[in-house]
Design a protein around this motif. Structure first.
Motif, PDB file in Angstrom:
ATOM      1  N   SER A 113      40.625  36.128  47.140  1.00  0.00           N
ATOM      2  CA  SER A 113      41.135  37.324  47.790  1.00  0.00           C
ATOM      3  C   SER A 113      41.010  37.234  49.306  1.00  0.00           C
ATOM      4  O   SER A 113      40.010  36.775  49.840  1.00  0.00           O
ATOM      5  CB  SER A 113      40.374  38.562  47.300  1.00  0.00           C
ATOM      6  N   ILE A 116      36.195  38.389  36.221  1.00  0.00           N
ATOM      7  CA  ILE A 116      37.184  37.793  37.114  1.00  0.00           C
ATOM      8  C   ILE A 116      38.424  37.384  36.333  1.00  0.00           C
ATOM      9  O   ILE A 116      38.345  36.565  35.423  1.00  0.00           O
ATOM     10  CB  ILE A 116      36.595  36.569  37.830  1.00  0.00           C
ATOM     11  N   PRO A 117      39.589  37.949  36.664  1.00  0.00           N
ATOM     12  CA  PRO A 117      40.824  37.472  36.024  1.00  0.00           C
ATOM     13  C   PRO A 117      41.127  36.062  36.528  1.00  0.00           C
ATOM     14  O   PRO A 117      41.262  35.835  37.719  1.00  0.00           O
ATOM     15  CB  PRO A 117      41.880  38.478  36.508  1.00  0.00           C
ATOM     16  N   VAL A 155      38.977  40.441  42.329  1.00  0.00           N
ATOM     17  CA  VAL A 155      40.372  40.218  41.953  1.00  0.00           C
ATOM     18  C   VAL A 155      40.998  39.237  42.934  1.00  0.00           C
ATOM     19  O   VAL A 155      41.049  39.480  44.137  1.00  0.00           O
ATOM     20  CB  VAL A 155      41.159  41.540  41.953  1.00  0.00           C
ATOM     21  N   SER A 207      42.395  38.424  32.011  1.00  0.00           N
ATOM     22  CA  SER A 207      40.969  38.092  31.963  1.00  0.00           C
ATOM     23  C   SER A 207      40.651  37.373  30.664  1.00  0.00           C
ATOM     24  O   SER A 207      41.515  37.207  29.791  1.00  0.00           O
ATOM     25  CB  SER A 207      40.124  39.366  32.095  1.00  0.00           C
ATOM     26  N   LEU A 266      47.607  39.638  35.913  1.00  0.00           N
ATOM     27  CA  LEU A 266      46.391  38.840  35.850  1.00  0.00           C
ATOM     28  C   LEU A 266      45.757  39.056  34.487  1.00  0.00           C
ATOM     29  O   LEU A 266      45.671  40.193  33.999  1.00  0.00           O
ATOM     30  CB  LEU A 266      45.415  39.252  36.958  1.00  0.00           C
ATOM     31  N   THR A 306      45.933  42.944  33.909  1.00  0.00           N
ATOM     32  CA  THR A 306      46.045  43.782  35.104  1.00  0.00           C
ATOM     33  C   THR A 306      47.445  43.581  35.649  1.00  0.00           C
ATOM     34  O   THR A 306      47.754  42.531  36.221  1.00  0.00           O
ATOM     35  CB  THR A 306      45.002  43.393  36.159  1.00  0.00           C
ATOM     36  N   MET A 323      44.103  42.331  45.818  1.00  0.00           N
ATOM     37  CA  MET A 323      43.325  43.355  45.121  1.00  0.00           C
ATOM     38  C   MET A 323      44.226  44.173  44.197  1.00  0.00           C
ATOM     39  O   MET A 323      44.077  45.392  44.052  1.00  0.00           O
ATOM     40  CB  MET A 323      42.602  44.252  46.120  1.00  0.00           C
ATOM     41  N   GLY A 324      45.191  43.491  43.571  1.00  0.00           N
ATOM     42  CA  GLY A 324      46.046  44.138  42.593  1.00  0.00           C
ATOM     43  C   GLY A 324      47.207  44.918  43.162  1.00  0.00           C
ATOM     44  O   GLY A 324      47.924  45.593  42.413  1.00  0.00           O
ATOM     45  N   LYS A 376      33.691  45.159  41.944  1.00  0.00           N
ATOM     46  CA  LYS A 376      34.557  44.481  40.982  1.00  0.00           C
ATOM     47  C   LYS A 376      35.936  44.213  41.586  1.00  0.00           C
ATOM     48  O   LYS A 376      36.561  43.203  41.307  1.00  0.00           O
ATOM     49  CB  LYS A 376      34.679  45.329  39.715  1.00  0.00           C
ATOM     50  N   ASP A 377      36.436  45.154  42.406  1.00  0.00           N
ATOM     51  CA  ASP A 377      37.750  44.957  43.028  1.00  0.00           C
ATOM     52  C   ASP A 377      37.769  43.720  43.915  1.00  0.00           C
ATOM     53  O   ASP A 377      38.795  43.053  44.055  1.00  0.00           O
ATOM     54  CB  ASP A 377      38.147  46.184  43.857  1.00  0.00           C
TER      55      ASP A 377
END
Length: 419
Positions: free
Chosen positions: A128, A88-89, A141, A104, A102, A110, A158-159, A137-138
């Motif tokens: 999120s 997790i960032p 974020v 980590s 972001l 990221t 989600m980036g 994993k997404d």
């Protein structure tokens, strides 16, 4: 040139307790006794070196996720126990070149927005809002909300950038909203004195603060216009009838705190110096009905080195430090010890000094080798890990570009006495 140290008030001054026994968390006779007394230790840990060529750090934010939100990740990428925390960032940074990323635990970045954009002024990081039910994993974020010098407020999920609105002036403050009727909303203050409440889908309301102030009075001694709003935060206060109501607090450059209810001014509180930062928490525990457990307080830091607590429309001096306060963060006491009590307060100053306070008393200090560009706190989900203070350094070596460093400082109890 550094600011001179502030003269501390003696315990006899009629401005709230400054020292003495820390076995209580009383608020001038209105608080409930806390059987807790401790000093805190601040110990430098590792330093994260950020990618080169991104400019200087201008904004910093962290995300502290509740352990109950974690699931389980297997070899196919679904969640499982163990290394979930590392995936997790937890940190978001923004720079004066518009870079947003972001970070980590291992320093991996990221990138959300590359350099070449307006300078990032403020950041928020939150859970999120993608709505994804897949344990991937997404899904770990967090969302990032940025405000820049062109007045753009951007939401990343989600980036990826999913929304952007442009305000009428550069962003000077940003915070989460406390209104339960508008979950996941946030508040933005700008340099024109406008407060905007919004969410991913758009704007909820706007309000202009201090409309009576003339434009000429907004100029500082150098003829430069000061920010209309220096800080914002959201609180839940109880009124004389016991009703719990959400308010937005705004600090302005003319030494006033304004309370707004859905954009409408409710109260203006004068202060002795310009307020530079605020945050929400519980700093005095009071005897209140169970229905008022959701009520919060605000702690406010100013250029005179004072911290004040605003609770249900009443301002109370909390403590004074040696330098102007530039940022303040509240940490629940349960992050350190298994009992309830007033929040622990960490504040950065216009110097190299960090201060830790609890129950109106300075209980820890840390002297860095530089003046931090920004300060934040990360609270781990595991009770076995200590909260971490993050301070940003923009280091210039010779004629080279600035090297951006994130220094991690562990914050833990050095002494505890429970009666």
């Amino acid at each position: 040139m550094s600011d001179p140290k502030r003269v501390r008030l003696s315990d006899s001054d009629d401005c709230g307790d400054r020292g003495g026994d820390n076995s209580t968390g009383e608020s001038n006779g209105t608080g409930r006794a806390q059987k807790f007394s401790a000093e805190f230790a601040l110990l430098a840990q590792n330093t994260v070196v950020l990618p080169s060529g991104i400019g200087s750090i201008s904004a910093l934010a962290t995300y502290s996720r509740d352990a109950r939100e974690y699931g389980n990740v297997n070899a196919e990428g679904d969640m499982e126990d163990g290394a979930v925390q590392d995936l997790i960032p937890k940190i978001a940074i923004g720079t004066d070149t518009g870079y947003v990323a972001l970070i980590s635990d291992d320093g991996k970045a990221t990138v959300l927005e590359h350099s070449g954009n307006p300078a990032i002024q403020r950041l928020l990081v939150t859970k999120s809002t993608s709505g994804s039910t897949a344990l991937s994993k997404d899904a770990l974020v967090p969302d990032v909300i940025s405000g820049d010098s062109d007045g753009r407020v951007t939401v990343f999920t989600m980036g990826r950038m999913i929304s952007r609105v442009t305000l009428s002036a550069p962003v000077s403050a940003i915070a989460f909203d406390e209104n339960p009727n508008t979950p996941r909303s946030f508040i933005v203050g700008d340099m024109s004195g406008t407060v905007t409440a919004g969410h991913t889908q758009g704007i909820l309301w706007r309000a202009q603060t201090d409309t009576s102030i003339s434009e000429s009075s907004r100029l500082n001694k150098n003829g430069i216009r000061d920010p209309g709003i220096t800080s914002v935060c959201a609180v839940r206060f109880t009124d004389d009838h016991g009703m719990l109501t959400s308010y937005v607090l705004t600090a302005t450059e003319n030494n006033h705190i304004q309370l707004l209810s859905r954009g409408f001014p409710v109260l203006t509180v004068p202060v002795s110096a310009q307020c530079s930062c605020m945050c929400t928490g519980v700093f005095y525990l009071q005897k209140k009905p169970a229905s008022h457990k959701l009520a919060t307080q605000a702690i406010i830091g100013d250029d005179a080195g004072w911290l004040h607590v605003l609770d249900s429309f009443k301002m109370t001096p909390f403590a004074q430090v040696d330098y102007p306060v530039t940022s303040v963060v509240a940490i629940p006491l349960r992050a350190f010890v298994n009992q309830d009590g007033p929040d622990v307060v960490v504040c950065a100053t216009r110097s190299n000094m960090l201060y830790v306070l609890h129950a109106k008393r300075i209980v820890g200090t840390y002297a860095a080798d530089f003046w931090p560009a920004a300060m934040e706190v990360y609270i781990p989900a595991s009770s076995e890990m200590s909260p971490t203070i993050l301070i940003a350094e923009n280091k210039v070596v010779g004629n080279q570009n600035a090297v951006c460093l994130l220094h991690k400082i562990s914050l833990s109890l050095s002494e505890s006495n429970k009666e």
